[in-house]
Design a protein around this motif. Structure first.
Motif, PDB file in Angstrom:
ATOM      1  N   ARG A   1       0.831  -1.162   0.145  1.00 12.75           N
ATOM      2  CA  ARG A   1      -0.039   0.067   0.030  1.00 12.75           C
ATOM      3  C   ARG A   1       0.709   1.299  -0.143  1.00 12.75           C
ATOM      4  NH1 ARG A   1      -4.669   1.300   4.759  1.00 12.75           N
ATOM      5  NH2 ARG A   1      -5.687   2.726   3.641  1.00 12.75           N
ATOM      6  N   SER A   2       0.576   2.210  -0.933  1.00 14.47           N
ATOM      7  CA  SER A   2       1.381   3.353  -0.796  1.00 14.47           C
ATOM      8  C   SER A   2       1.144   4.417   0.273  1.00 14.47           C
ATOM      9  CB  SER A   2       0.983   4.371  -2.191  1.00 14.47           C
ATOM     10  OG  SER A   2      -0.554   4.820  -2.114  1.00 14.47           O
TER      11      SER A   2
ATOM     12  N   HIS B   1       0.604   7.830   1.034  1.00 18.90           N
ATOM     13  CA  HIS B   1      -0.178   8.752   1.174  1.00 18.90           C
ATOM     14  C   HIS B   1      -1.349   8.496   2.239  1.00 18.90           C
ATOM     15  CE1 HIS B   1      -2.512  12.498   0.420  1.00 18.90           C
ATOM     16  NE2 HIS B   1      -1.595  12.910   0.090  1.00 18.90           N
TER      17      HIS B   1
ATOM     18  N   SER C   1      -4.255   6.428  -0.763  1.00 21.49           N
ATOM     19  CA  SER C   1      -3.463   5.758  -1.083  1.00 21.49           C
ATOM     20  C   SER C   1      -3.708   4.737  -2.062  1.00 21.49           C
ATOM     21  CB  SER C   1      -2.956   4.659   0.236  1.00 21.49           C
ATOM     22  OG  SER C   1      -4.044   4.190   0.561  1.00 21.49           O
TER      23      SER C   1
ATOM     24  N   ARG D   1       5.395  -3.309  -5.960  1.00 25.29           N
ATOM     25  CA  ARG D   1       6.292  -2.177  -5.130  1.00 25.29           C
ATOM     26  C   ARG D   1       6.603  -0.914  -6.073  1.00 25.29           C
ATOM     27  NH1 ARG D   1       8.506  -2.458  -0.542  1.00 25.29           N
ATOM     28  NH2 ARG D   1       8.045  -4.698  -0.526  1.00 25.29           N
TER      29      ARG D   1
ATOM     30  N   THR E   1       3.527   1.128  -5.776  1.00 24.29           N
ATOM     31  CA  THR E   1       2.958   1.937  -4.507  1.00 24.29           C
ATOM     32  C   THR E   1       4.306   2.994  -3.898  1.00 24.29           C
ATOM     33  OG1 THR E   1       3.462  -0.137  -3.395  1.00 24.29           O
ATOM     34  CG2 THR E   1       1.496   0.284  -3.975  1.00 24.29           C
ATOM     35  N   ASP E   2       5.656   2.294  -4.242  1.00 24.24           N
ATOM     36  CA  ASP E   2       6.621   3.165  -3.598  1.00 24.24           C
ATOM     37  C   ASP E   2       6.620   4.528  -3.986  1.00 24.24           C
ATOM     38  OD1 ASP E   2       7.583   1.107  -1.772  1.00 24.24           O
ATOM     39  OD2 ASP E   2       9.770   0.650  -3.180  1.00 24.24           O
TER      40      ASP E   2
ATOM     41  N   HIS F   1       4.989   7.400  -2.989  1.00 27.17           N
ATOM     42  CA  HIS F   1       3.801   8.094  -3.114  1.00 27.17           C
ATOM     43  C   HIS F   1       4.068   9.454  -2.051  1.00 27.17           C
ATOM     44  CE1 HIS F   1      -0.753   8.371  -3.225  1.00 27.17           C
ATOM     45  NE2 HIS F   1      -0.299   9.276  -3.661  1.00 27.17           N
TER      46      HIS F   1
ATOM     47  N   SER G   1       2.482  10.189  -7.542  1.00 29.81           N
ATOM     48  CA  SER G   1       1.523   9.310  -6.920  1.00 29.81           C
ATOM     49  C   SER G   1       1.478   7.988  -7.756  1.00 29.81           C
ATOM     50  CB  SER G   1       0.045   9.632  -6.969  1.00 29.81           C
ATOM     51  OG  SER G   1      -0.459   9.776  -8.391  1.00 29.81           O
ATOM     52  N   PRO G   2       0.977   6.781  -7.423  1.00 28.87           N
ATOM     53  CA  PRO G   2       0.971   5.510  -8.318  1.00 28.87           C
ATOM     54  C   PRO G   2       0.081   5.733  -9.619  1.00 28.87           C
ATOM     55  CG  PRO G   2       0.550   4.886  -6.162  1.00 28.87           C
ATOM     56  CD  PRO G   2       0.408   6.458  -6.034  1.00 28.87           C
TER      57      PRO G   2
ATOM     58  N   ARG H   1       2.780   6.545 -12.103  1.00 32.47           N
ATOM     59  CA  ARG H   1       3.618   5.229 -12.410  1.00 32.47           C
ATOM     60  C   ARG H   1       2.621   4.246 -13.220  1.00 32.47           C
ATOM     61  NH1 ARG H   1       4.884   6.356  -7.257  1.00 32.47           N
ATOM     62  NH2 ARG H   1       7.118   7.144  -7.065  1.00 32.47           N
TER      63      ARG H   1
END
Length: 271
Positions: free
Chosen positions: A124-125, A127, A131, A140, A143-144, A146, A156-157, A160
């Motif tokens: 889970r990210s 924020h 999230s 990964r 979610t990394d 954020h 943010s995701p 990505r």
């Protein structure tokens, strides 16, 4: 008076996976899913069945991503559903638990994202309010990183997912739930707002953020679907739409300044 029997259709793990494959979901792809369990029909096993069916359709090389928002970690001064008495505000701010990606529950996104959030191996990210949770080999990377001051923007995701060629699956959900449109809001003139929330180490903090607003996203989605290639179908009783994140962001980036212009301005206390 006895409860009437369900009208169906009967939805199972196998039927979810099979109908997703017929729709065009591909083994190994990355899928950002916005969902409504109740729209599907009578699901044997509830949200667990739906998540299993999604993962079956994606296969072990695919990655499932969902919004895992926790908007209740916010300033009680802007709460409206329901509001709380003003005399409570300071006490609420002082005692609100900080965000913890492992235990903070989702809010307002449905039971399927909450099921993904707690799935074995899910990440889970970071924020505290917007999230995303993900399961699969790209979890990964998605979610990394954020950023705490970037709800749904370049750090943010969503950004990505755009770069990785992910697609959006609206599984019984409407375009008003399409978070990809929000990424476009970061690339056009938009107001900034002061966003209050519990600080990671305790206490209260305020950050300046881009104002995000899903107003008229249903109209945006209607035009997007008219002008771009959107795969449409059904899973159970649910209407389903499938399209690339990048297409949705690019279209919204052109549509929003024309149909819903918003002037840049310095923050005011609204989320």
């Amino acid at each position: 008076m006895p409860t009437p029997p369900p009208t169906g259709p009967l939805v199972t793990r196998d039927s979810v996976a099979a109908q997703l494959r017929l729709l065009g979901v591909e083994t190994g792809e990355i899928l950002l899913v916005h969902s409504s369990l109740s729209s599907l029909g009578w699901v044997n096993g509830g949200p667990v069945t739906v998540v299993q069916g999604l993962l079956d359709a994606l296969g072990p090389s695919g990655t499932l991503v969902v919004p895992a928002q926790s908007g209740d970690l916010s300033d009680p001064a802007v709460w409206g559903n329901p509001p709380v008495p003003e005399k409570w505000w300071d006490r609420i701010r002082a005692t609100m638990p900080p965000y913890d990606p492992l235990i903070t529950p989702t809010r307002g996104v449905g039971v399927i994202p909450e099921t993904v959030r707690t799935w074995p191996g899910a990440l889970r990210s970071a924020h505290p309010q917007t999230s995303f949770a993900a399961v699969g080999p790209h979890a990964r990377a998605i979610t990394d990183g954020h950023a705490s001051d970037c709800r749904l923007g370049e750090h943010s995701p969503l950004a990505r997912l755009e770069k990785l060629g992910a697609r959006v699956l609206l599984l019984g959900a409407g375009y008003d739930a399409c978070t990809s449109f929000h990424l476009a809001e970061y690339r056009i003139p938009a107001p900034r707002v002061a966003v209050g929330r519990p600080a990671p180490g305790g206490g209260w903090e305020t950050v300046i953020e881009v104002s995000i607003d899903s107003d008229r996203f249903d109209e945006l989605g209607y035009d997007f679907e008219r002008d771009r290639d959107v795969v449409r179908g059904r899973v159970g009783a649910a209407d389903v739409r499938l399209f690339p994140v990048a297409d949705a962001v690019a279209y919204a980036q052109r549509w929003l300044p024309v149909h819903r212009p918003r002037e840049e301005e310095f923050p005011y206390p609204h989320a």
